[in-house]
Design an enzyme around this catalytic site. Structure first.
Site, PDB file in Angstrom:
ATOM      1  CG  ASP A   9      -1.667   1.259   1.460  1.00  0.00           C
ATOM      2  OD1 ASP A   9      -1.705   2.086   0.529  1.00  0.00           O
ATOM      3  OD2 ASP A   9      -2.247   1.430   2.552  1.00  0.00           O
ATOM      4  CE  LYS A  72      -1.853   7.034  -3.154  1.00  0.00           C
ATOM      5  NZ  LYS A  72      -2.339   6.116  -2.116  1.00  0.00           N
ATOM      6  CD  GLU A 149      -4.760   3.541  -2.248  1.00  0.00           C
ATOM      7  OE1 GLU A 149      -5.578   4.374  -1.788  1.00  0.00           O
ATOM      8  OE2 GLU A 149      -3.614   3.860  -2.613  1.00  0.00           O
ATOM      9  CG  ASP A 171      -9.185   4.144   1.096  1.00  0.00           C
ATOM     10  OD1 ASP A 171      -8.601   4.724   2.033  1.00  0.00           O
ATOM     11  OD2 ASP A 171      -8.588   3.515   0.206  1.00  0.00           O
TER      12      ASP A 171
END
Lengths: 512, 387
Positions: A9, A72, A149, A171
């Protein structure tokens, strides 16, 4: 003897790595410092190798120009560069350093690692997915697949056997927000029904909101903004991040020490005050939840369980909002920081078993071979055509494969030439839901020649197919002449090739 | 398919007609008497293709052809000219490219050999004119003259025989001359409307006129308008501005009157272009005030603009910053009278749309999308809080 199957992850704030153990179950592998997650931060110390992890994150206040965090959020942005010691790094380079750190730490425990599944937010577009893949390769990994994810988290939770039916995966990570609705038929069967998300909505936005609130108070009292003091602002962001976490456990922080321009002051923040600051961000997640329900054609009453993933879901207001909306509390017993990596490891195990790369005992192999995961397309794919709108013929984006269509997907639409003696058609493959061509991304453009001497109205068939591996084939076919223009877009490897006048039988052979 | 079919038929007919329907004039005229005149005959007919019927003219020729020697290579050319009025001749265009010359004018031609030095052609079908594909200068009943020339293949200036025949032609659509005239008329009206719209707040400033100029420069270039056309438009714009500034004509009255004239052209594209230019005029000074918003709403009604198009035009041209500190649902063109659930659904759709645009390659689009998302979120929060 094969290598272990690992899932990573790659998070905005933290990253985690999991492996499939000999029993066929996923488990987190701690990093070299004994932590189950690794801060996605890189500190360029000046001499020696860059430092990655918590120590790097902690250095941000003291060395704001040498520490990179939240990279990210920059993935896929070719203009973003981090300059230090006369060198420039892109988002892919920084992400590769983070991946390398978690890989090497895990190798100290597991031995050499090669194959991996890496996760990305469901809402990442093709450019960001490609950047993530580049980072994985740069870190020395052989990428089995990129997995969404929320899908990974759902796989992990489904495997525990504690949920069945329609599950909403909320999420809310450090930098991105995704919501997926999945149907869990059994511990080994997960089908994604719809995904929505925002790549610019995460815990970082909450940190900024709180830091700005502090700064406003500081500026009102001192006449100077902390934001103008580069180092102090970074320290304030770290302070805000800590306070955000703290306010998830306590009702008030009576004394927050603010420092900037050589001056000090104390302020107070309580939970209602913090919740007011982040209300708009939570409203955004709520709207995305509603959009996902609409896409899945479900109502709130159809949701059997709510799964929370990502550190930001620890905020009580998030849980309260979801409980109010769905009339039930989120599922307990899930570590929101680890679920994604665990699910990615399961997916890696399934893929390695399929490819004969697995070194697991037979019982574990049998378990993995029973696992079925069905995902959806993350974006709409279409082409530009002339369509009548409000009584006028205009160029519009006509969607061939819509977003949230189960993968594999295949669809054909027929369009018609518009002019007599039309000698070619423009073949444009678009990504995005907007009908207005100005606002969609053109992935590939080409032309297909047509025979001369024909009147307008000749049918052109446009067929798009999207397979399990993210391979997309797009064929433009002139029905009368048989001329074709074919584009193979390997979304898994993010490349494209176009060919004219080639056999299209392979398209027919796709198992759909 | 139809085009290919016709071409094949035409070529075969021309070649066969000449070779099968000619004979030696010496042999035929041996008995003496007046030599026959070279003539053209037109036979209106139809052909069926793909379940549809298409009007055509079959072209026949009769009479003597004298060439230097037997089997002499000639070119048979068929042209069509509009000669409706006595003193003017207009070109006739053909929509089938293989039956048109480089400029798009109708031209059927084929090469053949005349079998004898002196031949007489009897009722030889030499061409088919696709009437359905012809385009003349004006709408209505026209007189088209069909010309047939037999020329030397190696030197087209050398004409061996020539004849023509008038045929009536009904042009149901606008002619090409009218397209130009209509385009010019439409541009004049759009210009007048845009200037009147500029003047509706009492002034016509340079940023607004610059938008209008830029619009017409593009439009005139697109239709390759000549210098005269440019001057006519320019003069009209100047005259309208003078009239508006002098106050001899009120802008509101001119807007209403011009919209009425614009609507006489049954063309939604044209109506929408007129509206979007006015939207651009409003955006020219980076400010959209309440009065302008109302004026645009009124204009949309007058021009019968669909709400969806108006919204798209606003999205394309207005930035939220142009509204100043105003922060309400009218900025998103939310329809009035929606229920609470409908408002939520509308905001969700807007959120989805602008969120996708927040990753656009163009930075200005991304910035606008970010601002819109903030507004949408705020409106949604207020809506839920009021519940």
């Amino acid at each position: 003897m094969g290598h272990p199957a690992i899932g990573i992850d790659l998070g905005t704030t933290f990253s985690a790595l999991a492996v499939i153990n000999p029993a066929g179950r996923p488990e987190i592998v701690a990093n070299g410092e004994g932590e189950r997650t690794t801060a996605s931060a890189v500190f360029f110390q000046g001499s020696g190798s860059p430092l990655v992890g918590r120590d790097a994150a902690d250095s941000a206040g003291g060395y704001p120009d040498r520490v990179v965090r939240w990279v990210k959020r920059r993935m896929g942005d070719p203009k973003w560069r981090f300059s230090v010691d006369g060198k420039e790094y892109g988002a892919v380079d920084i992400s590769a350093l983070v991946l390398k750190k978690v890989k090497e730490d895990a190798e100290a425990v597991l031995g050499p690692l090669q194959h991996a599944v890496v996760t990305v937010p469901a809402y990442f577009d093709e450019i960001r997915r490609k950047a993530t893949m580049d980072a994985a390769r740069a870190a020395g990994l052989r990428l089995l697949k990129i997995v969404n994810e929320p899908t990974a988290a759902a796989i992990a939770f489904a495997s525990t056997g504690r949920v069945k039916g329609n599950v909403l995966v909320y999420d809310f990570g450090g930098g991105t927000f995704d919501v997926s609705i999945v149907n869990v038929a059994s511990p080994t069967s997960v089908e994604v029904l719809a995904s929505e998300g925002d790549h610019d909505l995460g815990g970082y936005n909450l940190d900024v909101a709180l830091a700005e609130h502090y700064d406003q108070q500081f500026a009102a009292a001192k006449g100077k903004a902390i934001r103008d003091d580069h180092g102090a602002w970074h320290a304030l962001l770290q302070q805000a991040e800590r306070d955000k976490c703290s306010l998830s456990r306590r009702d008030e922080i009576p004394a927050v020490a603010l420092q900037g321009h050589g001056e000090l002051m104390n302020v107070t923040i309580d939970r209602p005050g913090f919740e007011a600051l982040i209300a708009d961000h939570l409203v955004r997640t709520e709207m995305l939840v509603e959009n996902a329900l609409t896409e899945a054609n479900l109502a709130t009453g159809d949701i059997d369980g709510i799964l929370l993933v990502g550190g930001s879901t620890r905020i009580p207001a998030v849980r309260a909002m979801l409980e109010k909306k769905f009339g039930k509390p989120p599922l307990a017993g899930v570590n929101p920081d680890e679920a994604v990596a665990l699910g990615a490891a399961i997916q890696a195990g399934v893929l390695m078993e399929k490819e004969g790369l697995s070194n697991l005992p037979d019982e574990a192999k049998a378990y993995l071979s029973r696992t079925s995961i069905r995902d959806v397309t993350n974006h709409s794919f279409g082409t530009l055509v002339l369509q009548e709108l409000h009584g006028v013929t205009r160029l519009r984006n006509s969607i061939i494969i819509p977003k949230n269509r189960p993968v594999p997907a295949r669809h054909t639409d027929t369009f018609y030439t518009t002019n007599d003696d039309q000698d070619c058609i423009d073949c444009v493959i678009t990504q995005g839901e907007d009908e207005d061509p100005e606002f969609v991304r053109k992935i590939v453009e080409g032309q297909m020649p047509l025979p001369s001497g024909r009147r307008a109205g000749c049918p052109i068939e446009v067929t798009y197919s999207y397979d399990h591996n993210g391979r997309m084939a797009c064929v433009f076919k002139d029905v009368q002449s048989g001329n074709t223009k074919k584009f193979d877009l390997d979304m898994a490897n993010r490349s494209s090739a176009d060919e004219s006048e080639i056999d299209t039988s392979d398209l027919d052979d796709l198992e759909l | 398919m139809k085009g290919i079919f016709l071409l094949v038929v035409i070529v075969i007919w021309i070649v066969r007609a000449i070779s099968e329907n000619t004979g030696s004039s010496r042999g035929r005229d041996r008995g003496g008497g007046r030599a026959p005149r070279f003539r053209v005959r037109i036979k209106p007919d139809t052909i069926e293709d793909g379940g549809s019927t298409f009007a055509i003219w079959r072209v026949f020729m009769n009479g003597p052809i004298v060439v230097p020697r037997a089997r002499y290579p000639v070119r048979v050319q068929v042209r069509v000219v509009d000669e409706t009025t006595k003193d003017e001749r207009f070109a006739v265009y053909c929509r089938l490219p293989d039956l048109a010359d480089e400029e798009g004018l109708f031209l059927a031609q084929t090469d053949s050999k005349i079998p004898h030095a002196e031949s007489v052609v009897q009722n030889a079908e030499i061409a088919v004119v696709p009437v359905f594909a012809l385009l003349g200068p004006h709408q209505g009943t026209r007189k088209f003259r069909i010309y047939v020339d037999i020329v030397d293949q190696r030197n087209e200036e050398r004409v061996f025989q020539s004849a023509s025949k008038i045929e009536s032609f009904e042009q149901t659509e606008h002619g090409y001359m009218e397209f130009e005239q209509r385009s010019e008329q439409q541009e004049m009206l759009i210009g007048k409307l845009a200037l009147a719209f500029c003047a509706s707040d009492g002034t016509i400033d340079r940023t607004e006129t610059a938008v209008i100029q830029s619009y017409f420069r593009e439009r005139l270039a697109a239709r390759e308008a000549d210098a005269d056309a440019r001057k006519r438009l320019s003069d009209m714009l100047k005259e309208t501005r003078t009239t508006l500034v002098s106050g001899s004509v009120k802008s509101a009255a001119l807007i209403t009157e011009t919209c009425g004239e614009i609507l006489e052209f049954d063309s939604p594209d044209y109506h929408q272009s007129a509206y979007e230019l006015c939207v651009r005029v409003v955006a020219a000074d980076d400010v959209v005030d309440t009065q302008e918003t109302k004026a645009l709403a009124q204009l949309a009604k007058l021009l019968h603009i669909p709400a969806d198009f108006a919204k798209e035009a606003h999205d394309r041209n207005f930035r939220l910053s142009m509204y100043g500190h105003k922060q309400d649902e009218s900025l998103l063109d939310m329809p009035e009278g929606l229920s609470h659930a409908e408002k939520i659904a509308f905001l969700n759709r807007e959120y989805k749309k602008w969120r996708a645009r927040a990753t656009h390659d163009d930075e200005s689009v991304r910035e606008e999308a970010t601002r819109r998302l903030e507004l949408i979120t705020k409106l949604r929060r207020e809506l839920t809080a009021n519940q």
